[in-house]
Design an enzyme around this catalytic site. Structure first.
Site, PDB file in Angstrom:
ATOM      1  N   SER A  10       0.828  -1.205   0.000  1.00  0.00           N
ATOM      2  CA  SER A  10       0.000   0.000   0.000  1.00  0.00           C
ATOM      3  C   SER A  10       0.865   1.259   0.000  1.00  0.00           C
ATOM      4  O   SER A  10       1.560   1.559   0.974  1.00  0.00           O
ATOM      5  CB  SER A  10      -0.929   0.003   1.217  1.00  0.00           C
ATOM      6  OG  SER A  10      -1.525   1.284   1.315  1.00  0.00           O
ATOM      7  N   HIS A  35      -0.751  -1.347  -4.333  1.00  0.00           N
ATOM      8  CA  HIS A  35      -2.104  -0.955  -3.911  1.00  0.00           C
ATOM      9  C   HIS A  35      -2.156   0.568  -3.789  1.00  0.00           C
ATOM     10  O   HIS A  35      -1.368   1.177  -3.062  1.00  0.00           O
ATOM     11  CB  HIS A  35      -2.395  -1.635  -2.569  1.00  0.00           C
ATOM     12  CG  HIS A  35      -3.773  -1.420  -2.056  1.00  0.00           C
ATOM     13  ND1 HIS A  35      -4.848  -2.183  -2.443  1.00  0.00           N
ATOM     14  CD2 HIS A  35      -4.259  -0.526  -1.152  1.00  0.00           C
ATOM     15  CE1 HIS A  35      -5.940  -1.779  -1.806  1.00  0.00           C
ATOM     16  NE2 HIS A  35      -5.609  -0.771  -1.016  1.00  0.00           N
ATOM     17  N   ASP A  37      -4.368   3.742  -2.736  1.00  0.00           N
ATOM     18  CA  ASP A  37      -5.531   4.190  -1.955  1.00  0.00           C
ATOM     19  C   ASP A  37      -5.944   5.584  -2.374  1.00  0.00           C
ATOM     20  O   ASP A  37      -5.270   6.565  -2.075  1.00  0.00           O
ATOM     21  CB  ASP A  37      -5.188   4.178  -0.460  1.00  0.00           C
ATOM     22  CG  ASP A  37      -5.087   2.768   0.064  1.00  0.00           C
ATOM     23  OD1 ASP A  37      -6.054   2.007  -0.105  1.00  0.00           O
ATOM     24  OD2 ASP A  37      -4.030   2.415   0.627  1.00  0.00           O
ATOM     25  N   MET A  39      -8.368   8.614  -2.000  1.00  0.00           N
ATOM     26  CA  MET A  39      -9.301   9.166  -1.004  1.00  0.00           C
ATOM     27  C   MET A  39      -9.671  10.601  -1.375  1.00  0.00           C
ATOM     28  O   MET A  39      -8.808  11.381  -1.760  1.00  0.00           O
ATOM     29  CB  MET A  39      -8.629   9.166   0.368  1.00  0.00           C
ATOM     30  CG  MET A  39      -8.132   7.805   0.783  1.00  0.00           C
ATOM     31  SD  MET A  39      -7.280   7.935   2.345  1.00  0.00           S
ATOM     32  CE  MET A  39      -6.850   6.224   2.618  1.00  0.00           C
ATOM     33  N   HIS A  68      -7.708   1.209  -5.298  1.00  0.00           N
ATOM     34  CA  HIS A  68      -8.775   1.116  -4.311  1.00  0.00           C
ATOM     35  C   HIS A  68      -9.431   2.491  -4.182  1.00  0.00           C
ATOM     36  O   HIS A  68      -8.878   3.398  -3.560  1.00  0.00           O
ATOM     37  CB  HIS A  68      -8.152   0.649  -2.968  1.00  0.00           C
ATOM     38  CG  HIS A  68      -9.120   0.596  -1.831  1.00  0.00           C
ATOM     39  ND1 HIS A  68      -8.707   0.451  -0.520  1.00  0.00           N
ATOM     40  CD2 HIS A  68     -10.483   0.656  -1.792  1.00  0.00           C
ATOM     41  CE1 HIS A  68      -9.771   0.426   0.274  1.00  0.00           C
ATOM     42  NE2 HIS A  68     -10.850   0.555  -0.464  1.00  0.00           N
ATOM     43  N   MET A  70     -11.690   5.037  -2.670  1.00  0.00           N
ATOM     44  CA  MET A  70     -12.498   5.398  -1.491  1.00  0.00           C
ATOM     45  C   MET A  70     -13.054   6.789  -1.756  1.00  0.00           C
ATOM     46  O   MET A  70     -12.691   7.772  -1.092  1.00  0.00           O
ATOM     47  CB  MET A  70     -11.620   5.371  -0.235  1.00  0.00           C
ATOM     48  CG  MET A  70     -11.324   3.972   0.254  1.00  0.00           C
ATOM     49  SD  MET A  70      -9.946   3.926   1.394  1.00  0.00           S
ATOM     50  CE  MET A  70      -8.610   3.843   0.226  1.00  0.00           C
ATOM     51  N   MET A 139     -12.449  -4.748   4.101  1.00  0.00           N
ATOM     52  CA  MET A 139     -11.705  -3.777   4.920  1.00  0.00           C
ATOM     53  C   MET A 139     -11.601  -4.329   6.332  1.00  0.00           C
ATOM     54  O   MET A 139     -12.615  -4.653   6.948  1.00  0.00           O
ATOM     55  CB  MET A 139     -12.425  -2.423   4.963  1.00  0.00           C
ATOM     56  CG  MET A 139     -12.374  -1.594   3.694  1.00  0.00           C
ATOM     57  SD  MET A 139     -10.735  -1.201   3.064  1.00  0.00           S
ATOM     58  CE  MET A 139      -9.968  -0.369   4.449  1.00  0.00           C
ATOM     59  N   ASP A 177      -7.499  -5.620   3.812  1.00  0.00           N
ATOM     60  CA  ASP A 177      -6.838  -4.317   3.771  1.00  0.00           C
ATOM     61  C   ASP A 177      -6.969  -3.608   5.115  1.00  0.00           C
ATOM     62  O   ASP A 177      -8.071  -3.250   5.530  1.00  0.00           O
ATOM     63  CB  ASP A 177      -7.483  -3.487   2.652  1.00  0.00           C
ATOM     64  CG  ASP A 177      -6.783  -2.173   2.392  1.00  0.00           C
ATOM     65  OD1 ASP A 177      -5.722  -1.930   2.999  1.00  0.00           O
ATOM     66  OD2 ASP A 177      -7.299  -1.394   1.578  1.00  0.00           O
TER      67      ASP A 177
END
Ligand code: DX5
Ligand code: ZN
Length: 219
Positions: A10, A35, A37, A39, A68, A70, A139, A177
């Site tokens: 990540s 990975h 993330d 956001m 991913h 979010m 999650m 995760d």
């Protein structure tokens, strides 16, 4: 035969001022996926980075990108993330207006679709889509920040998904995760996970290769 455990590093736990160096380092250490993330400060209380940064990493490494999302309105951004080099695009079931359509659109863009579930979101919310996706992300912390503590109650959900996977002979990967370390990896793998997202535990270590090997062996 036992299927191989994959490790997804990540990027959130990396030194953002040295991204190119950091991604090359995890690639050399032998992870399977990067990975990412994403956001937006709405769906979660944090803002990370966007497709521009993802795109700039594309030329630096060969690792497949595991994106991913979010974010609210994931429909609006999948094209950009596909162009930026994503191999997998995962959205949160809590954010999608029409999950089935979104799954189809992700596939049309040449990516593998995944759905993520927050710790409190039940399996019933993704059940109708299990045949259509390539990945379910469970999650194991509340999304938004790296370095949090693993929530053991999420293991029951993993077991439930693994049961459905075997019983219905489905093909999706089961990714976990948040808060993954040597101990929690072991728990997640025995509950059915086959992809482990690892941020802090990996980037904080000077012995990445060793940690990856241990994690891959289910702790
Ligand atoms: C949390 C993110 C995770 C996080 C994992 O919202 O989805 O990918 O970066 O980081 P660690 O391994 O530090 O919990
Ligand atoms: Zn993540």
């Amino acid at each position: 035969m036992k299927s191989k455990i994959k490790i997804a590093a990540s990027l959130l736990a990396a030194d953002f001022s040295e991204l190119s160096r950091e991604v090359k380092m995890v690639e050399r250490a032998g992870v399977d996926l990067l990975h990412l993330d994403i956001m937006d400060g709405h769906f979660v209380n944090n803002i990370s980075f966007g497709p521009g940064i993802v795109n700039s990493l594309k030329a630096k490494i060969k690792l497949p990108f595991d994106t991913h999302l979010m974010i609210e309105n994931p429909e609006r951004y999948i094209r950009e993330f596909a162009r930026a080099g994503s191999r997998i695009i995962t959205f949160h079931t809590e954010t999608a207006r029409n999950p089935k359509e979104l799954i189809k659109s992700i596939r049309k863009l040449g990516c593998s679709p995944g759905i993520a579930l927050n710790p409190k979101t039940p399996v019933s919310q993704v059940r109708p889509f299990l045949k259509e996706v390539d990945l379910i992300l469970v999650m194991t912390v509340n999304p938004g920040f790296g370095g949090q503590k693993f929530i053991p109650a999420t293991l029951a959900k993993l077991r439930e998904l693994k049961r459905i996977l075997s019983k219905k002979n489905l093909k999706f990967d089961l990714e976990v995760d948040g808060g993954i370390n040597r101990e929690t990896a072991k728990m997640a793998v025995s509950a059915g996970a086959n992809i482990l997202v690892v941020g802090t535990y990996l980037f904080q270590s000077k012995k990445m290769k060793k940690r990856i090997k241990e994690l891959r062996c289910g702790g």
